[in-house]
Design a protein around this motif. Structure first.
Motif, PDB file in Angstrom:
ATOM      1  N   LEU A   1     -12.266 -58.976 -30.135  1.00 51.31           N
ATOM      2  CA  LEU A   1     -11.498 -59.637 -29.385  1.00 51.31           C
ATOM      3  C   LEU A   1     -10.716 -59.982 -28.614  1.00 51.31           C
ATOM      4  CD1 LEU A   1     -10.803 -56.335 -27.760  1.00 51.31           C
ATOM      5  CD2 LEU A   1     -11.621 -56.348 -26.330  1.00 51.31           C
ATOM      6  N   ARG A   2      -9.925 -60.319 -29.331  1.00 44.18           N
ATOM      7  CA  ARG A   2      -9.565 -62.166 -28.913  1.00 44.18           C
ATOM      8  C   ARG A   2      -9.106 -62.702 -27.499  1.00 44.18           C
ATOM      9  NH1 ARG A   2     -10.427 -63.493 -34.116  1.00 44.18           N
ATOM     10  NH2 ARG A   2     -10.746 -62.325 -36.154  1.00 44.18           N
ATOM     11  N   LEU A   3      -9.741 -61.932 -26.973  1.00 41.32           N
ATOM     12  CA  LEU A   3      -9.065 -62.487 -25.874  1.00 41.32           C
ATOM     13  C   LEU A   3      -9.115 -64.016 -25.702  1.00 41.32           C
ATOM     14  CD1 LEU A   3     -11.216 -60.229 -23.184  1.00 41.32           C
ATOM     15  CD2 LEU A   3      -8.784 -59.672 -23.725  1.00 41.32           C
ATOM     16  N   HIS A   4      -7.932 -64.539 -24.936  1.00 37.48           N
ATOM     17  CA  HIS A   4      -7.734 -66.053 -23.987  1.00 37.48           C
ATOM     18  C   HIS A   4      -9.289 -66.753 -23.750  1.00 37.48           C
ATOM     19  CE1 HIS A   4      -7.190 -69.554 -22.182  1.00 37.48           C
ATOM     20  NE2 HIS A   4      -6.251 -69.834 -22.985  1.00 37.48           N
ATOM     21  N   LYS A   5      -9.939 -67.612 -23.998  1.00 41.21           N
ATOM     22  CA  LYS A   5     -10.912 -67.521 -23.509  1.00 41.21           C
ATOM     23  C   LYS A   5     -11.192 -67.858 -22.122  1.00 41.21           C
ATOM     24  CE  LYS A   5     -11.935 -71.398 -26.877  1.00 41.21           C
ATOM     25  NZ  LYS A   5     -12.236 -72.330 -27.467  1.00 41.21           N
ATOM     26  N   ASP A   6     -10.004 -68.214 -21.234  1.00 41.43           N
ATOM     27  CA  ASP A   6      -9.968 -67.782 -19.744  1.00 41.43           C
ATOM     28  C   ASP A   6     -10.226 -66.089 -19.239  1.00 41.43           C
ATOM     29  OD1 ASP A   6      -9.752 -70.864 -19.312  1.00 41.43           O
ATOM     30  OD2 ASP A   6      -7.881 -70.306 -19.066  1.00 41.43           O
ATOM     31  N   LEU A   7      -9.970 -65.729 -20.169  1.00 47.19           N
ATOM     32  CA  LEU A   7      -9.152 -64.146 -19.797  1.00 47.19           C
ATOM     33  C   LEU A   7     -11.111 -63.390 -20.470  1.00 47.19           C
ATOM     34  CD1 LEU A   7      -5.974 -62.762 -20.261  1.00 47.19           C
ATOM     35  CD2 LEU A   7      -7.633 -64.174 -18.251  1.00 47.19           C
ATOM     36  N   ALA A   8     -11.537 -63.748 -20.913  1.00 45.66           N
ATOM     37  CA  ALA A   8     -12.887 -63.399 -21.637  1.00 45.66           C
ATOM     38  C   ALA A   8     -14.257 -63.181 -21.139  1.00 45.66           C
ATOM     39  CB  ALA A   8     -13.643 -63.803 -23.023  1.00 45.66           C
ATOM     40  N   PRO A   9     -14.436 -62.180 -20.420  1.00 40.28           N
ATOM     41  CA  PRO A   9     -15.799 -61.291 -19.756  1.00 40.28           C
ATOM     42  C   PRO A   9     -16.832 -61.709 -18.938  1.00 40.28           C
ATOM     43  CG  PRO A   9     -14.748 -59.064 -20.833  1.00 40.28           C
ATOM     44  CD  PRO A   9     -14.135 -60.458 -21.370  1.00 40.28           C
ATOM     45  N   ILE A  10     -17.240 -61.986 -21.142  1.00 41.30           N
ATOM     46  CA  ILE A  10     -18.620 -63.278 -20.096  1.00 41.30           C
ATOM     47  C   ILE A  10     -17.580 -64.641 -21.714  1.00 41.30           C
ATOM     48  CG2 ILE A  10     -20.650 -62.586 -21.216  1.00 41.30           C
ATOM     49  CD1 ILE A  10     -20.352 -60.630 -19.637  1.00 41.30           C
ATOM     50  N   LYS A  11     -18.648 -65.411 -21.236  1.00 43.48           N
ATOM     51  CA  LYS A  11     -18.387 -66.677 -21.965  1.00 43.48           C
ATOM     52  C   LYS A  11     -18.976 -67.054 -22.904  1.00 43.48           C
ATOM     53  CE  LYS A  11     -14.293 -66.862 -18.648  1.00 43.48           C
ATOM     54  NZ  LYS A  11     -13.573 -66.256 -19.051  1.00 43.48           N
ATOM     55  N   VAL A  12     -20.291 -66.619 -22.569  1.00 40.77           N
ATOM     56  CA  VAL A  12     -21.136 -66.988 -23.731  1.00 40.77           C
ATOM     57  C   VAL A  12     -22.434 -65.877 -23.273  1.00 40.77           C
ATOM     58  CG1 VAL A  12     -22.681 -69.552 -23.812  1.00 40.77           C
ATOM     59  CG2 VAL A  12     -21.004 -69.575 -22.587  1.00 40.77           C
ATOM     60  N   ALA A  13     -23.241 -65.459 -24.967  1.00 38.65           N
ATOM     61  CA  ALA A  13     -24.480 -64.788 -24.949  1.00 38.65           C
ATOM     62  C   ALA A  13     -24.987 -65.873 -24.780  1.00 38.65           C
ATOM     63  CB  ALA A  13     -23.548 -63.679 -25.787  1.00 38.65           C
ATOM     64  N   ILE A  14     -26.309 -64.945 -24.256  1.00 45.67           N
ATOM     65  CA  ILE A  14     -27.639 -65.760 -24.572  1.00 45.67           C
ATOM     66  C   ILE A  14     -28.237 -64.776 -25.783  1.00 45.67           C
ATOM     67  CG2 ILE A  14     -29.636 -66.882 -23.687  1.00 45.67           C
ATOM     68  CD1 ILE A  14     -26.441 -68.163 -22.731  1.00 45.67           C
ATOM     69  N   LEU A  15     -28.529 -64.915 -27.154  1.00 45.98           N
ATOM     70  CA  LEU A  15     -29.797 -64.531 -27.829  1.00 45.98           C
ATOM     71  C   LEU A  15     -30.455 -64.721 -28.068  1.00 45.98           C
ATOM     72  CD1 LEU A  15     -26.166 -63.175 -30.203  1.00 45.98           C
ATOM     73  CD2 LEU A  15     -27.083 -62.234 -27.747  1.00 45.98           C
ATOM     74  N   PRO A  16     -31.384 -64.461 -27.471  1.00 48.11           N
ATOM     75  CA  PRO A  16     -33.188 -65.537 -28.291  1.00 48.11           C
ATOM     76  C   PRO A  16     -33.241 -64.629 -30.173  1.00 48.11           C
ATOM     77  CG  PRO A  16     -33.381 -63.770 -26.536  1.00 48.11           C
ATOM     78  CD  PRO A  16     -32.038 -64.016 -26.493  1.00 48.11           C
ATOM     79  N   LEU A  17     -33.855 -64.929 -31.215  1.00 48.88           N
ATOM     80  CA  LEU A  17     -33.733 -64.398 -31.904  1.00 48.88           C
ATOM     81  C   LEU A  17     -35.357 -63.406 -31.716  1.00 48.88           C
ATOM     82  CD1 LEU A  17     -33.343 -66.356 -35.001  1.00 48.88           C
ATOM     83  CD2 LEU A  17     -32.367 -64.342 -34.226  1.00 48.88           C
ATOM     84  N   SER A  18     -36.282 -63.350 -31.058  1.00 46.64           N
ATOM     85  CA  SER A  18     -37.564 -62.923 -30.721  1.00 46.64           C
ATOM     86  C   SER A  18     -38.063 -62.957 -29.567  1.00 46.64           C
ATOM     87  CB  SER A  18     -38.768 -63.578 -31.380  1.00 46.64           C
ATOM     88  OG  SER A  18     -39.808 -63.508 -31.136  1.00 46.64           O
ATOM     89  N   LYS A  19     -38.264 -61.376 -28.618  1.00 44.92           N
ATOM     90  CA  LYS A  19     -38.722 -61.517 -27.460  1.00 44.92           C
ATOM     91  C   LYS A  19     -39.925 -61.903 -27.368  1.00 44.92           C
ATOM     92  CE  LYS A  19     -37.030 -56.982 -27.546  1.00 44.92           C
ATOM     93  NZ  LYS A  19     -36.495 -55.025 -27.272  1.00 44.92           N
ATOM     94  N   LYS A  20     -40.174 -63.285 -28.312  1.00 44.74           N
ATOM     95  CA  LYS A  20     -41.785 -63.166 -27.537  1.00 44.74           C
ATOM     96  C   LYS A  20     -41.409 -64.558 -26.648  1.00 44.74           C
ATOM     97  CE  LYS A  20     -44.485 -62.530 -31.384  1.00 44.74           C
ATOM     98  NZ  LYS A  20     -43.989 -62.641 -32.925  1.00 44.74           N
ATOM     99  N   GLU A  21     -42.939 -64.596 -25.580  1.00 44.45           N
ATOM    100  CA  GLU A  21     -42.651 -65.665 -25.165  1.00 44.45           C
ATOM    101  C   GLU A  21     -42.127 -66.881 -25.034  1.00 44.45           C
ATOM    102  OE1 GLU A  21     -45.484 -67.074 -22.270  1.00 44.45           O
ATOM    103  OE2 GLU A  21     -44.058 -67.535 -21.220  1.00 44.45           O
TER     104      GLU A  21
END
Ligand code: GAP
Length: 455
Positions: A354-374
């Protein structure tokens, strides 16, 4: 899924929580929709962007939030009680209801059709059955105010938001000491008991409008009409809608609304429907202020102190539908690409971006840790805490990283931040750009500044 209809967007909207059918567990309520967690973010961003262009970035436009329920006399004065009707016909055989003017446009009626004429040779486009006489149907929803039912208590849900602006003309002009030309902008719900709602959120019975009324000297009507027409078109282009999918359509004299001297629509090329109205720009002349002056007995003229001239201002209106805009932005942003996220299970299929304009995108940044380790979780949560002060973020630690990229692309998230084990050592994270697919290592310390530049 075919992009020749709205189906792909209807499906994505439900699956990812943009738009749901209203009252779904009870079988739904026709033509009413609910904006889900991502839909409400998108729609709010659209309204925010509109407000920024129309009010925040200008010296001559102010805001308003008027009530939905208003003195019923307003609708008498505005002409809605008598004239806000659609010509309606029913098929005697299949019982389907049609808007006679739509049948005319589609070429299934005689070109000289007029809503109050009885036509002998009309047939139902669906089954060929005979149609009833044309009846006029008022689109306003009527309800009762107060505890006593009966005449005198009838009240209407507003069918357009702008009347709230006209009846506050004096309040706003005097309290803000405004000189003509000036505008008043407002966003709010409007209601119309449409005969033929449909095409998802395109035509509904409850919808939201973003309207701006620009009060001017009558002699400047053409100048401002042309100016606002171009400004509104530019806004859609600036917000990312493809040029080829937009066009102007000037209203013919015989299709002008009862209040309009001149009108031009901005049309969007909705899949399966073709070019249809997204927004309208209207020269309403002095119709509204003159009518409210007549019905309220209040002097709604304006005096230009410098020129010593007294006149009833003309109004140039820009009227956009927030729901039609949301639908257009979703459709226009929708893209299908060859598998690119690295999601193993998705190989050999296409992926949605979904190539939404950045101002319109619902989520601006996703945080994705590679592992669930503490330790990774701790750093990732810390990064999210920092970023969420300014941006809508989403934390996702489940599934392969490919799958997670794919999920974010599908909802239009412009940036994904991946935190890996190296991040613990070098205090850097990988930022992935939705559109270029470029990946950059950025120091955690500089992330906030990095996004300030990008977003
Ligand atoms: N005040 C002027 C006015 O209301 P309109 O052309 O009737 O003009 C303006 O409506 C905009 O409101 C349309 O361009 C469209 O975006 C939106 N709109 C109108 N009826 C709608 C409906 N039934 N469902 C969704 N949006 C609608």
């Amino acid at each position: 899924m075919s992009k020749e209809s709205l189906d792909h967007i209807v499906s994505l909207a439900k699956r990812r929580g943009f738009i749901f059918q209203s009252s779904e567990i009870y079988g739904g309520l026709s033509s009413c929709y609910d904006y889900g967690p991502l839909g409400v973010l998108l729609k709010n961003n659209i309204k925010k962007a509109w407000n920024k262009a129309m009010v925040q970035n200008r010296d001559d436009v102010v805001g308003l939030d008027s009530s939905i329920l208003m003195q019923p006399k307003i609708w008498e004065a505005s002409g809605h009680l008598a004239g806000f009707t659609d010509p309606l016909v029913d098929c005697k055989k299949c019982k389907k209801r049609w808007r006679a003017d739509h049948l005319l446009q589609a070429g299934s009626m005689k070109p000289d059709f007029r809503p109050d004429n009885k036509e002998e040779d009309l047939t139902c486009p669906e089954c060929g059955g005979e149609l009833t006489d044309i009846r006029k149907f008022n689109l306003m929803f009527k309800t009762q105010m107060g505890v006593v039912e009966g005449e005198g208590n009838d009240i209407y849900l507003r069918p357009e938001t702008c009347q709230g602006i006209y009846v506050n003309f004096l309040n706003i002009q005097q309290s803000q000491r405004l000189k003509i030309p000036f505008g008043v902008a407002q966003i709010g719900k409007a209601f119309r008991n449409e005969i033929t709602p449909g095409n998802f959120t395109f035509r509904t019975r409850e919808f939201e409008q973003m309207e701006m009324q620009y009060f001017i000297h009558p002699k400047q009507a053409k100048k401002y009409f042309d100016e606002w027409k171009e400004l509104r078109m530019k806004w859609y282009l600036d917000m990312g809608i493809k040029k080829d999918n937009l066009k102007f359509r000037k209203h013919e004299k015989d299709e002008l609304a009862h209040y309009a001297k001149e009108a031009t629509d901005i049309e969007y090329n909705y899949p399966g429907m073709g070019f249809k109205e997204l927004a309208g720009i209207h020269n309403r002349g002095d119709w509204d202020l003159s009518q409210h002056q007549k019905f309220s007995g209040q002097d709604l003229t304006y005096t230009d102190q410098e020129k010593g001239e007294k006149f009833t201002p003309y109004i140039i209106e820009t009227s956009d539908g927030a729901d039609r805009a949301t639908l257009a932005f979703l459709l226009d942003a929708y893209d299908e690409v060859e598998t690119r996220s690295g999601d193993e299970k998705a190989k050999h299929s296409t992926e949605t971006v979904l190539r939404l304009h950045k101002d319109l995108a619902p989520i601006k940044v996703a945080i994705l840790p590679l592992s669930k380790k503490e330790p990774l979780q701790k750093l990732s949560k810390k990064i999210q805490e920092e970023l969420r002060r300014n941006y809508m973020t989403q934390y996702d630690e489940t599934g392969s990283i490919g799958k997670r990229y794919r999920r974010q692309d599908e909802i239009g998230t412009p940036y994904c931040v991946t935190i890996d084990f190296d991040s613990l050592e070098d205090k850097k994270v990988t930022v992935r750009d939705r559109d270029t697919m470029e990946q950059e290592r950025v120091s955690v310390e500089e992330l906030e500044e990095y996004f300030r530049d990008k977003l």
